[in-house]
Design a protein around this motif. Structure first.
Motif, PDB file in Angstrom:
ATOM      1  N   ALA A 196       0.861  -1.184   0.000  1.00 56.65           N
ATOM      2  CA  ALA A 196       0.000   0.000   0.000  1.00 56.65           C
ATOM      3  C   ALA A 196       0.899   1.235   0.000  1.00 56.65           C
ATOM      4  O   ALA A 196       1.518   1.537   1.023  1.00 56.65           O
ATOM      5  N   LEU A 231      -1.324  -2.982   5.707  1.00 54.04           N
ATOM      6  CA  LEU A 231      -1.851  -4.296   5.344  1.00 54.04           C
ATOM      7  C   LEU A 231      -1.633  -5.266   6.493  1.00 54.04           C
ATOM      8  O   LEU A 231      -0.648  -5.155   7.227  1.00 54.04           O
ATOM      9  N   LEU A 256      -6.612  -4.640   3.809  1.00 50.17           N
ATOM     10  CA  LEU A 256      -6.136  -3.269   3.842  1.00 50.17           C
ATOM     11  C   LEU A 256      -6.742  -2.614   5.074  1.00 50.17           C
ATOM     12  O   LEU A 256      -7.953  -2.728   5.310  1.00 50.17           O
ATOM     13  N   ASP A 315      -7.353   0.943   6.839  1.00 53.70           N
ATOM     14  CA  ASP A 315      -7.357   2.370   6.528  1.00 53.70           C
ATOM     15  C   ASP A 315      -8.291   3.097   7.482  1.00 53.70           C
ATOM     16  O   ASP A 315      -9.504   3.026   7.347  1.00 53.70           O
ATOM     17  N   ARG A 373      -7.839   4.320  -2.377  1.00 51.71           N
ATOM     18  CA  ARG A 373      -6.521   3.732  -2.125  1.00 51.71           C
ATOM     19  C   ARG A 373      -6.066   2.874  -3.295  1.00 51.71           C
ATOM     20  O   ARG A 373      -6.886   2.307  -4.021  1.00 51.71           O
ATOM     21  N   VAL A 416      -3.407  -0.376  -4.199  1.00 54.62           N
ATOM     22  CA  VAL A 416      -2.617  -1.465  -3.629  1.00 54.62           C
ATOM     23  C   VAL A 416      -1.888  -2.130  -4.785  1.00 54.62           C
ATOM     24  O   VAL A 416      -2.509  -2.509  -5.790  1.00 54.62           O
TER      25      VAL A 416
END
Length: 129
Positions: free
Chosen positions: A34, A41, A110, A112, A120, A122
Motif C-alpha cells: 500500500a 496491510l 487493507l 485504513d 486507495r 494497492v
C-alpha cells in the motif's frame, strides 16, 4: 494495481484479488504493498469480529484528538500517519502452484482509518521462486 474504496469500510478484504493475481503463476512470493502514508496491510481472520476488534484496538492505541504534531486534515489525522508503524504497508505471502499459502483463517486486508482519503491503491507483485 488494485483501486480500493474505503469510504464505507476501514478493513477491506483483498484475499480474492490476491488469489486471482497469483493464479497460474506457479511457485514464488506475492508482495502486497500500500503506497500510502496512512494505510497498512495485515493478515487477520475476517468475518468473526476480528475486523472490528482490530479497528477498536487501533482506535484505543491511536486516539483521534489534538495530541499529534501532524495536524492538517480532519481532527486526529495525525494518528493516521502513525498507523503504518503499527500496521506495515506491505505483506509478503509464499505461493505454491499459483495458490497463496495462507492459513485456514488468514485473510489479506487493507487497514485504513483515514477518513480524509477513501481512494486507495494497492500494488501486487510476484517473484518466481
Amino acid at each position: 494495481m488494485l483501486d480500493v474504496d474505503t469510504a464505507r469500510r476501514r478493513i477491506v478484504d483483498l484475499t480474492p484479488q490476491v488469489r486471482e493475481f497469483c493464479a497460474g503463476r506457479g511457485d514464488g512470493l506475492c508482495n502486497v504493498f500500500a503506497p500510502h502514508a496512512t494505510a497498512g496491510l495485515a493478515l487477520i481472520e475476517t468475518g468473526s469480529g476480528s475486523d472490528e476488534d482490530l479497528v477498536d484496538t487501533l482506535d484505543r492505541l491511536l486516539p483521534r484528538d489534538d495530541r499529534y504534531r501532524h495536524r492538517h486534515g480532519s481532527p486526529g489525522h495525525g494518528a493516521d500517519h502513525v498507523l503504518p508503524a503499527l500496521v506495515a504497508p506491505s505483506v509478503t505471502i509464499p505461493v505454491q502452484g499459483g495458490e497463496p499459502l495462507l492459513g485456514t483463517w488468514q485473510s489479506v486486508v487493507l487497514v485504513d482509518l483515514n477518513r480524509d482519503n477513501p481512494r486507495r491503491s494497492v500494488r501486487l507483485s510476484f517473484i518466481n521462486g
